[in-house]
Design an enzyme around this catalytic site. Structure first.
Site, PDB file in Angstrom:
ATOM      1  CG  ASP A  77       7.515 -15.843 -25.040  1.00 22.81           C
ATOM      2  OD1 ASP A  77       7.913 -14.806 -24.460  1.00 22.81           O
ATOM      3  OD2 ASP A  77       7.739 -16.990 -24.606  1.00 22.81           O
ATOM      4  CD  GLU A 474       5.635 -18.069 -18.589  1.00 21.33           C
ATOM      5  OE1 GLU A 474       6.168 -17.048 -19.055  1.00 21.33           O
ATOM      6  OE2 GLU A 474       6.286 -19.072 -18.205  1.00 21.33           O
TER       7      GLU A 474
END
Length: 626
Positions: A77, A474
């Site tokens: 993910d 991120e």
């Protein structure tokens, strides 16, 4: 399958064709190419021979084995090595929606094939994860053990337990989102891979039934997901979202009725939203149902659908600061929702603004805000401003897409990117060793995570490019997925299509073309092999409204491309719901009209028909050349 058609009136057509003239300053086509490439860095499983992110290698090859199921494949993910089902499915839904709306623009850029491959990499996994009608695997690995280690995916030593939902442990939100992903993807592949499209739609039907029949929140069944992807909004939004996509994929009135009957009780018409993302789908549902209303498909549900429409307008007005409750923005103009990965909300909201702008333009409507009516172009300008901010037009002059521009994040919070490639150094990197050797390094990543959109700046446009600053550095797949559609739209323009008429995703060109301006087709050719001596081209010539229903007149041209005379032509015409002129019907097929026995070389014949939906399917059954 629905087909994109050009606008009926030349005035809005000229307006739409002029819009791309304003989109200067950034190379949206290059950004699109990079955005799609990011998904190849997130792949799990056996990597294909045409893998372009070459610093990655095979990983997660035993996923599902302990549970007796093959769960190899799919996507990681974000910057970790877990496969979380809910955000993965949402990623696939949004990639598919991007292609459905703007596939032609992607094709002009040579990226449609790559985009469709990115969707299929995800749907191939989702098919595996759904081995029985009422069983769906929703996670492989767990965040706690995974986050304890800093390892390349290829070196993983963390637990790879597989977690599932079933009738005893339901998850309507997870099953509903996965149904939406399968349904949306079935539209993407309907023309290029009809068998695969049908398989996806079959899974979508089953998953929706599972989600609706056995209701419950997935994170109450897969509790390890709570810390990372808790379903705060519950599952009603996903049930409506899945129904909307199933209606769009199947035209089955059951799902339209589901939206009508449950819109009020499930919150579709009640929630006035200021966010859209992997958890909260209401704004997406409201956008799709507003589209159905504009298409004249509401029928008896028009009062309910109008309430969805009002909430869609509210969301759009809040984006551009013209609502009673506006979305917060940074001083530099970026949507700001939260510190941790704020960019996910930026790209998702901007995508909705983009498609809604095109829907309104196609219906010749305007956005109804508290401050008055607003032109659809304001929504598109807003979406462009958000994309331009991401690409570097911001107070820090920083591109938040890795690899785009000169000033982009170099210390991305991403295990694979931050550790030397296994193809460069095959030495095993242990669980905690990665933290000591690579995570704490104050240097650029050894592998550039091209195309990744990171979490982005804070509420004051500040950003720290540091690997341990996971809130800002991120990336995530669901940051990129909605961006594909916006970039294709900005890079390729509108192309003159009526976005409310059914869309067909063209078959991808196997040759990767250099970025070039989008073509402005005036008709929709029926698929045929390149060697076929007969071509069929359909175009809509006019439309009108009668008693609340929109009717379309289609002109179809059949051309003999051979050097011989065409005789005994038999055409198959399906999905025809109105009168036809210019052909003679014989049994279940159509042939030359009574006044025509043959068609000389290079000549054409034209027939017309009228009905209230997308173009009929016209194909050649048989013919003779003399």
């Amino acid at each position: 399958m629905e087909k994109l058609m050009r606008l009926i009136s030349m005035a809005p057509l000229l307006l739409l064709l002029c819009l791309p003239c304003a989109f200067a300053g950034h190379d949206y086509n290059q950004a699109l190419s990079k955005s799609i490439l990011f998904f190849e860095a997130q792949r799990s499983g056996y990597l294909p021979h045409n893998q372009r992110v070459t610093w990655r290698a095979n990983s997660g090859l035993n996923d599902g084995k302990a549970s007796g199921v093959d769960l190899v494949g799919g996507y990681y993910d974000a910057g970790d090595n877990v496969k979380f089902g809910l955000p993965m499915a949402f990623t696939i839904t949004m990639m598919s929606w991007s292609i459905i709306e703007y596939g032609k623009q992607m094709g002009a850029n040579g990226e449609l094939g790559h985009a469709m491959e990115a969707v299929k990499w995800g749907t191939d996994y989702l098919i595996k994860a759904h081995p029985q009608p009422y069983v769906l695997y929703g996670e492989v690995g767990d965040g706690n053990s995974d986050h304890y280690c800093w390892q390349r995916p290829e070196d993983m030593t963390t637990d790879r337990h597989a977690y599932k939902i079933d009738p005893s442990n339901p998850g309507s939100d997870l099953a509903g989102e996965t149904a939406a992903a399968m349904a949306a993807a079935s539209i993407v592949f309907r023309r290029s891979n009809p068998a695969y499209s049908s398989e996806l739609l079959r899974h979508a039907y089953q998953l929706f039934e599972f989600a609706d029949k056995y209701r419950g929140k997935y994170d109450s069944s897969i509790t390890v997901a709570q810390k990372y992807y808790r379903s705060v909004s519950g599952y009603n939004d996903e049930l409506l979202w899945a129904a909307a996509w199933l209606y769009q994929a199947s035209n089955n009135e059951y799902y339209l009725n589901y939206l009508g009957r449950n819109g009020d009780s499930m919150g579709g018409t009640g929630w006035a939203m200021t966010e859209f993302g992997w958890d909260v789908k209401y704004a997406g549902v409201q956008t799709l149902v507003a589209k159905f209303l504009m298409q004249g498909k509401a029928g008896l549900h028009e009062p309910v659908f109008e309430r969805y429409h009002q909430k869609a307008d509210f969301f759009m007005c809040s984006l551009i600061g013209k609502s009673g409750r506006n979305i917060q923005k940074t001083p530099g103009g970026l949507i700001f929702r939260q510190r941790w990965n704020n960019m996910q909300f930026v790209t998702s909201a901007s995508f909705l603004a983009t498609v809604y702008s095109d829907y309104l333009t196609s219906s010749r409507g305007s956005l109804k805000c508290a401050s008055g009516n607003v032109a659809p172009s304001e929504l598109l300008s807003f979406a462009k401003s958000q994309v331009d901010y991401i690409l570097g037009d911001n107070p820090r002059a920083t591109s938040y897409m890795v690899g785009y521009g000169n000033n982009y994040p170099r210390q991305v919070h991403h295990r694979g990117s931050s550790i030397v490639s296994i193809k460069v150094d095959t030495k095993f990197i242990a669980c905690r060793q990665g933290y000591a050797t690579w995570y704490s390094r104050k240097a650029s990543d050894p592998n550039v995570l091209t195309g990744a959109v990171v979490g982005g700046p804070d509420a004051y446009d500040n950003f720290a490019d540091e690997r341990d600053n996971y809130e800002q550095t991120e990336p995530a797949t669901y940051n990129n997925a909605p961006l594909l559609g916006i970039l294709a739209r900005l890079g390729g323009g509108h192309g003159g299509y009526n976005q409310l008429l059914p869309a067909v995703v063209p078959a991808p060109n196997p040759v990767v073309a250099k970025p070039k301006p989008a073509p402005k087709p005036k008709s929709t050719p029926t698929p045929a092999s390149s060697s076929s001596p007969i071509t069929i081209e359909q175009k809509m010539t006019t439309s009108w409204n009668d008693k609340g229903k929109t009717y379309y007149r289609y002109s179809t041209t059949v051309t003999n491309k051979s050097y011989k005379t065409l005789k005994d032509l038999k055409l198959s015409i399906s999905k025809l719901y109105g009168p036809l002129w210019g052909l003679a019907k014989s049994g279940n097929s159509y042939g030359f009209p009574t006044w025509l026995n043959s068609l000389p070389a290079g000549k054409s014949l034209e027939f017309v028909y009228i009905h209230s939906t997308s173009p009929a399917d016209v194909s050649v059954s048989s013919y003779n050349l003399a």
